[in-house]
Design an enzyme around this catalytic site. Sequence first.
Site, PDB file in Angstrom:
ATOM      1  N   GLU A  49      45.600  36.513  52.459  1.00  0.00           N
ATOM      2  CA  GLU A  49      45.215  37.521  53.443  1.00  0.00           C
ATOM      3  C   GLU A  49      43.884  38.129  52.993  1.00  0.00           C
ATOM      4  O   GLU A  49      43.760  38.593  51.859  1.00  0.00           O
ATOM      5  CB  GLU A  49      46.308  38.589  53.517  1.00  0.00           C
ATOM      6  CG  GLU A  49      46.260  39.440  54.758  1.00  0.00           C
ATOM      7  CD  GLU A  49      47.443  40.399  54.834  1.00  0.00           C
ATOM      8  OE1 GLU A  49      47.380  41.306  55.668  1.00  0.00           O
ATOM      9  OE2 GLU A  49      48.407  40.255  54.045  1.00  0.00           O
ATOM     10  N   ASP A  60      45.880  51.536  55.463  1.00  0.00           N
ATOM     11  CA  ASP A  60      45.656  51.227  54.053  1.00  0.00           C
ATOM     12  C   ASP A  60      45.803  52.455  53.169  1.00  0.00           C
ATOM     13  O   ASP A  60      45.371  53.550  53.520  1.00  0.00           O
ATOM     14  CB  ASP A  60      44.262  50.631  53.856  1.00  0.00           C
ATOM     15  CG  ASP A  60      44.116  49.277  54.517  1.00  0.00           C
ATOM     16  OD1 ASP A  60      45.110  48.534  54.520  1.00  0.00           O
ATOM     17  OD2 ASP A  60      43.032  48.966  55.033  1.00  0.00           O
TER      18      ASP A  60
END
EC number: 4.2.1.20
Length: 266
Positions: A49, A60
């Site tokens: 990824e 995030d």
Amino acid sequence: MTAISDCFAALRSQGRCALIPFLTAGDPDLETTRQALLALDREGADLIELGVPYSDPLADGPVIQAAATRALQAGTRLDDVLALLKDVRSQIKAPIVLFTYCNPILNRGFEAFLDQIAAAGANGLVVPDLPLEESQRLSEVAAERGIDLILLIAPTSSADRIAAISKQARGFIYLVSVTGVTGMRQGMQSRVADLLQEIRQGTDKPIGVGFGISGAEQARQVRDWGADGVIVGSAFVNRLQEQGVEGVATLCRELRQAIDRQPVLS
């Protein structure tokens, strides 16, 4: 069949769990990203990824946010990431999944964006802030280009939503192991095991578990719960910052050995 579904089918036939590392492109620079991608592929990553640095990464945690900030400050932009991917793609056997947010896609338009990432060699796409209700068109356009749009299921998802996501998912289902943002956690929620069983009742599509997996013990635990893939992000980003590419390679080896090790029967 796509590159991602082929990968999971091969692993399933071998009774193995996929290792899916995450890196932020351009952190600390694109050449380091290139070397780290090659190291991950060499050390046994099944899929990789690759995060496109973004200025407002809502999903995030602090480690990956900081990595995105470093990459942006170094001048890394989407076109740079795609140029790197296109250049290195032929040297990497693992399928590549791009992780980005809605704005860069909307700015270019679905078709133009997907044409560009397909030309660069991307095999999958994760868009954490894309609502399910708006994902079908993007998924269809992506599929026309051989790209799987990976959809996420959260611990808070209702049974109806799990069913809807499972039906629409391509490539694999991304099960978020904890609520909140990405980042390393000391303990995994046992709710993940229950969710895996619940999802499996409605689909046989592969399920990858991510968010909060920091080391070999947790990766093995997720495998033992029945996940088809283990996604590890912040731990790799941390290791790259602290120990460089060799540290990333070492962590990949450790995780590969951990999830390949057969469980001890009691």
